[in-house]
Design an enzyme around this catalytic site. Structure first.
Site, PDB file in Angstrom:
ATOM      1  N   GLY A   1       0.809  -1.212   0.000  1.00  0.00           N
ATOM      2  CA  GLY A   1       0.000   0.000   0.000  1.00  0.00           C
ATOM      3  C   GLY A   1       0.843   1.263   0.000  1.00  0.00           C
ATOM      4  N   ALA A   2       1.838   1.297   0.874  1.00  0.00           N
ATOM      5  CA  ALA A   2       2.675   2.484   0.986  1.00  0.00           C
ATOM      6  C   ALA A   2       3.851   2.163   1.899  1.00  0.00           C
ATOM      7  CB  ALA A   2       1.883   3.642   1.575  1.00  0.00           C
TER       8      ALA A   2
ATOM      9  N   HIS B   1      -1.461   6.239   8.682  1.00  0.00           N
ATOM     10  CA  HIS B   1      -0.624   5.113   9.114  1.00  0.00           C
ATOM     11  C   HIS B   1       0.856   5.399   8.827  1.00  0.00           C
ATOM     12  CE1 HIS B   1       0.231   0.735   9.714  1.00  0.00           C
ATOM     13  NE2 HIS B   1       1.200   0.999   8.848  1.00  0.00           N
ATOM     14  N   GLU B   2       1.147   5.778   7.601  1.00  0.00           N
ATOM     15  CA  GLU B   2       2.555   6.011   7.246  1.00  0.00           C
ATOM     16  C   GLU B   2       3.110   7.199   8.035  1.00  0.00           C
ATOM     17  OE1 GLU B   2       3.679   3.566   5.720  1.00  0.00           O
ATOM     18  OE2 GLU B   2       1.767   2.819   4.949  1.00  0.00           O
TER      19      GLU B   2
ATOM     20  N   GLU C   1       6.815   3.922   4.745  1.00  0.00           N
ATOM     21  CA  GLU C   1       7.046   5.047   5.666  1.00  0.00           C
ATOM     22  C   GLU C   1       8.469   5.591   5.669  1.00  0.00           C
ATOM     23  OE1 GLU C   1       6.447   1.788   6.651  1.00  0.00           O
ATOM     24  OE2 GLU C   1       7.659   1.282   8.409  1.00  0.00           O
TER      25      GLU C   1
HETATM   26  N1  0A1 Z   1       5.826  -0.807   6.244  1.00  0.00           N
HETATM   27  C1  0A1 Z   1       4.789  -0.599   5.278  1.00  0.00           C
HETATM   28  C2  0A1 Z   1       4.415  -1.785   4.493  1.00  0.00           C
HETATM   29  C3  0A1 Z   1       5.388  -2.322   3.532  1.00  0.00           C
HETATM   30  C4  0A1 Z   1       6.007  -3.508   3.817  1.00  0.00           C
HETATM   31  C5  0A1 Z   1       6.845  -4.116   2.914  1.00  0.00           C
HETATM   32  C6  0A1 Z   1       7.038  -3.483   1.713  1.00  0.00           C
HETATM   33  O1  0A1 Z   1       7.817  -4.104   0.790  1.00  0.00           O
HETATM   34  C7  0A1 Z   1       8.090  -5.424   0.959  1.00  0.00           C
HETATM   35  C8  0A1 Z   1       6.426  -2.296   1.418  1.00  0.00           C
HETATM   36  C9  0A1 Z   1       5.614  -1.711   2.351  1.00  0.00           C
HETATM   37  C10 0A1 Z   1       3.525  -0.235   6.011  1.00  0.00           C
HETATM   38  O2  0A1 Z   1       3.213  -0.803   7.032  1.00  0.00           O
HETATM   39  O3  0A1 Z   1       2.805   0.606   5.515  1.00  0.00           O
HETATM   40 ZN    ZN Z   2       2.915   0.020   8.660  1.00  0.00          ZN
END
Ligand code: 0A1
Ligand code: ZN
Length: 887
Positions: free
Chosen positions: A268-269, A304-305, A271
């Protein structure tokens, strides 16, 4: 090792602090579509904690090394070993030194969308979880935190905008049409939070004044021409920034906060510090292009981000086993934000629907794992409903157990004690234990034990003693590698509802008090006796879903109808309708007699529909039956998806017929002609209107279908248009075919809208759908290279169309298996997610189970599988009693 051969798993118990720390990283990146050059200068320092001098071992993934030097002197070939996956320098200089590494990357060939890649001509990076090692050799683990300086150089014509984390410190034109920008991020961060962007992007700007009076520049970068669709994202960002100051005392820390929207993104996105990168689906919105649901998702994901800046970035995770430390906590925070911005009860209901529909299903199948797993082979496969959604429930339980005030104290302590650190779940929970009487060792079981606790409650009123006795037993079912469980510590919010609908006082016979209406359970069986109960109360248990459990209570249909009409807890009003409905649906599938009748359910719904004090969004939720997956989960084994579909359709038809007059009235009352506004109240009205529309057409009557066709044509916004199309799509009529064609004609130039068109067709519960979906995979608008396209067509079929994915002839499984294998060559992360659609295969009836197993085995035995897909296939197939594959 070929891709399929298994490397040993990574285990939590093997955690060791890093041998080398990195104080600063200077990255010098020269962008080119197929030959980008990266020079990394790392200030390395031996970690005093780990003692003896150690070789320098840096992670890589598919890297192409150009040169390596130490303190400015090129390293001779024999002084290091470089493979695509690792750089080893066995004789490192004593003490600190400067390591310079040059690598050469091909962003255009990077179809995995991890590391540095190009999305529609825009250079961008994705480094969580282990993508930084695809850019340069590095100790790519979250407990190595460094200060980054990033210089990006590019052709000015190709990439006029150059962004990285932190603040812009220099920029200038260079000879030959090149230019550069240099960014400095003063906050030490793990490599997974690094980001850079380069491309032709338009910018929407605003500012935010923090509580302490600092002015922060806000920038949203999008494809030129889409600026007018960024307004809601910007507004959501400003509200999120203000909310975090007020609710958690957290202020933003840099002078600039940037969001970049890209059209090829695995999740989705993300951070990244000061430079969030988003799937454009969660940025771009207008009345014509986005639904109320899209607006709500944008608000939640932007928040969230942003919230990650404190929970994830300022305080990060020691290792990837602690993923829930940032994700569960940040989901909890975004849920609270939405509850405050919109409607708390409606938000709680929709969160619980998601939890039950995804997490409970995951927890009941072969992919079940604890909120904090103890072992993994591929960390990207642990961005799951369990880590995110159950992780958020665990934080919510802390708050419910200790109360809002102590919760805030604990959070404040967490921020002050661990700011700048890479922390663990223990350190987080310790902060709450330090400000309350939380029994930390017992509570920690929520992090270590998988499975959804099953709670059985039984209450009896003793007329002679004026007491009410409540017996509550709990058990946690076995899950892979965890056959035996201990009882959980859980908050049980409750009310004893008197005849007039008011809560009776909760006085325990032993003189103890029930604080904030919450009992604490911690034993296999707990008993509570309430005194001074002068009338037979109706038990309202697990109010607001205080614990994420499966609850069975001895409530009669009359009790449930009573709670549906009078409970002061809106969640349990909704829940009572769900329980009534579920009883009827399960009896229909099993061909047994239900305790409650259809009339009971319809009367309860009518009462809610006619309750003028209730918000429309809540009424819409109360009129929506449990989903097919919810019903399947309750049945548990030998599932026949067709029987579930038939039962649900029959009940929806009966509701539509019995309540036709009231539903028509509500439909008319909820219809608005003014300009579209995405606010929660207006969205709630549309939600009720469209729920009525759908129920009125459920049995396929001509009038109902025509009403939907009419709404489709006249719709002034995407919410009403797609809702009407959704209703039409369930009935094979000429209007449906017409509308599907019309929709493509209207929106063919907008991929995000065509995604809705793909998803809708993939969700049609009819035998012809598989061929339709197969044909659409060759449509000009479809591409296996874009994750949004894959999710909307193939993903929607596998995850959202229970009857057709689970076709008795197995062709649905074969289709998904074929696509997983094709996709695995391009994008293993997305392929693995698609394969996890098989997570409930063991609970199907024997014929389908055999078909699903055959498809899974075909995937598992394919040559050259990615670690991602192989991991899911192995775990999905592992025998419940066999621990070999996962230990
Ligand atoms: N940390 C981000 C989610 C996210 C996780 C992994 C990714 O690539 C493998 C990309 C984004 C969140 O919680 O929004
Ligand atoms: Zn997250």
């Amino acid at each position: 090792m070929t891709r399929t051969e298994q490397a040993p798993p990574i285990r939590l118990q093997d955690y060791r602090p890093p041998d080398w720390l990195v104080d600063t990283v200077h990255l010098d990146v020269s962008l080119h579509p197929t030959a980008s050059r990266v020079r990394a200068r790392l200030a390395l320092r031996p970690n005093s904690e780990t003692g003896a001098p150690a070789p320098v071992v840096l992670d890589g993934d598919g890297l192409n090394l150009v040169s390596v030097s130490i303190d400015g002197v090129p390293l001779p070939k024999e002084a290091f070993v470089a493979t695509p996956d690792r750089l080893t320098i066995s004789q490192a200089p004593p003490g600190s030194f400067r390591l310079e590494i040059e690598t050469l990357l091909d962003p255009a060939a990077n179809t995995q969308l991890s590391g540095l890649y190009r999305s529609s001509g825009v250079y961008c990076t994705q480094c969580e979880a282990e993508g930084f090692r695809r850019i340069t050799y590095f100790p790519d683990r979250p407990d190595v935190m460094a200060v980054y300086n990033t210089r990006i150089e590019a052709d000015k014509a190709e990439a006029p905008v150059l962004l990285a984390n932190g603040n812009l410190v220099a920029q200038s034109d260079l000879p030959n049409g090149r230019h550069f920008a240099e960014w400095h991020d003063p906050f030490p961060k793990p490599s997974y939070l690094f980001a850079l962007v380069g491309g032709t992007l338009a910018c929407v700007s605003d500012t935010f004044r923090t509580l302490s009076g600092r002015e922060v520049a806000l920038k949203i970068y999008v494809e030129p021409g889409k600026e007018h669709r960024c307004g809601y994202a910007m507004d959501s960002l400003k509200r999120a920034m203000a909310w975090d100051e007020q609710a958690f005392g957290r202020e933003y820390d840099l002078d600039i906060f940037m969001i970049v929207a890209v059209s090829d993104f695995n999740m989705g996105a993300m951070e990244n510090k000061g430079l969030n990168i988003f799937n454009d689906k969660y940025v771009l919105a207008s009345a014509e292009t986005a639904t109320d649901g899209d607006f709500a998702s944008i608000e939640a994901i932007i928040a969230h981000e942003y919230f990650h800046n404190w929970t994830g970035n300022r305080i990060t995770c020691r290792d990837w086993f602690q993923l829930c430390l940032k994700e569960g906590l940040t989901v909890f925070r975004d849920q609270e934000f939405t509850a405050d911005q919109r409607s708390r009860p409606v938000k709680r209901i929709s969160d619980v629907r998601v939890l039950r529909g995804h997490q409970f299903v995951e927890d009941a199948g072969p992919l079940a794992h604890p909120v904090r797993p103890e072992l993994y082979r591929e960390i990207n496969n642990f961005y799951t409903a369990t880590v995110y959604e159950k992780g958020a429930e665990v934080v919510r339980m802390v708050k419910t157990l200790i109360g809002a005030e102590k919760f805030r104290k604990g959070m404040d302590l967490y921020f002050s004690r661990h700011d700048g650190q890479a922390a663990t779940v223990e350190q987080f929970i310790r902060c709450f234990a330090d400000v309350s009487d939380l029994d930390m060792p017992v509570f920690m079981r929520w992090y270590s034990q998988a499975g959804t606790p099953e709670v059985v409650a039984s209450g009896t009123w003793d007329e002679t003693g004026n007491t009410y006795r409540l017996d509550i037993a709990q058990a946690v079912p076995p899950t892979p590698n965890q056959p035996v469980k201990q009882p959980m510590l859980m908050p049980m919010a409750l009310g004893l509802v008197g005849k007039d609908g008011r809560d009776l006082p909760l006085l325990l016979a032993d003189g103890k008090t029930v604080e904030r209406g919450v009992l604490t359970l911690s034993q296999p069986a707990d008993t509570f006796v309430f005194a001074d109960v002068g009338e037979r109360p109706v038990l309202s248990l697990n109010r607001a879903f205080s614990a994420p459990i499966k609850l069975t209570a001895n409530l009669s249909p009359a009790d449930l109808s009573f709670l549906a009409a009078y409970d002061s807890d809106p969640f349990n009003r909704w829940q009572s309708v769900q329980v009534l409905a579920l009883g009827i649906l399960l009896a229909d599938v099993r061909q047994t007699r239900a305790e409650a009748t259809r009339e009971d359910l319809i009367a309860a719904m009518a009462e809610i529909l006619n309750d003028a004090r209730l918000e429309p969004a809540f009424i819409a939720q109360a009129l929506s039956l449990p989903g097919e997956a919810d019903i399947a989960r309750e049945i548990g084994s030998d599932i026949d998806p067709d029987a579930i579909f038939r039962a649900r359709l029959a009940l929806r038809s009966a509701i539509g017929q019995s309540l036709a007059g009231t539903l028509e009235e509500a439909y008319a009352r909820m219809t608005e002609n003014g300009a579209y506004s995405p606010d929660a109240t207006s969205a709630g009205r549309r939600s009720l209107k469209n729920t009525c529309l759908d129920l009125l057409a459920a049995d396929g009557n001509a009038e109902g279908t025509e009403r939907a066709a009419q709404q489709y044509r006249a719709a002034g916004n995407m919410t009403d248009r797609i809702a009407a199309l959704g209703t039409l799509s369930l009935h094979d009529t000429p209007q449906r075919a017409q509308a599907i064609e019309d929709f493509y004609g209207r929106y063919s130039s907008d991929p995000l809208i065509i995604d809705k068109w793909f998803a809708l067709q993939a969700s049609i519960p009819e035998a012809g759908t598989l061929d339709r979906v197969r044909a659409l995979t060759t449509h000009a608008a479809f591409s296996l290279s874009n994750p949004n396209r894959v999710r909307s067509l193939i993903g929607a079929f596998a995850q959202g169309n229970l009857t057709q994915f689970n076709r008795a002839d197995g062709r649905g499984y074969q289709f998904i298996a074929d696509n997983v294998l094709a996709l695995d060559e391009k994008n293993p992360q997305v392929a693995a997610r698609l394969l996890s659609a098989f997570k409930s295969w063991r609970s199907l009836e024997a014929g389908r189970r055999a078909q699903a197993e055959a498809a899974l085995r075909r995937v598992a035995s394919a040559s050259d599988l990615s670690r991602d897909v192989n991991d899911i296939a192995q775990r999905a197939l592992a025998d419940a009693s066999d621990t070999a594959a996962s230990s």
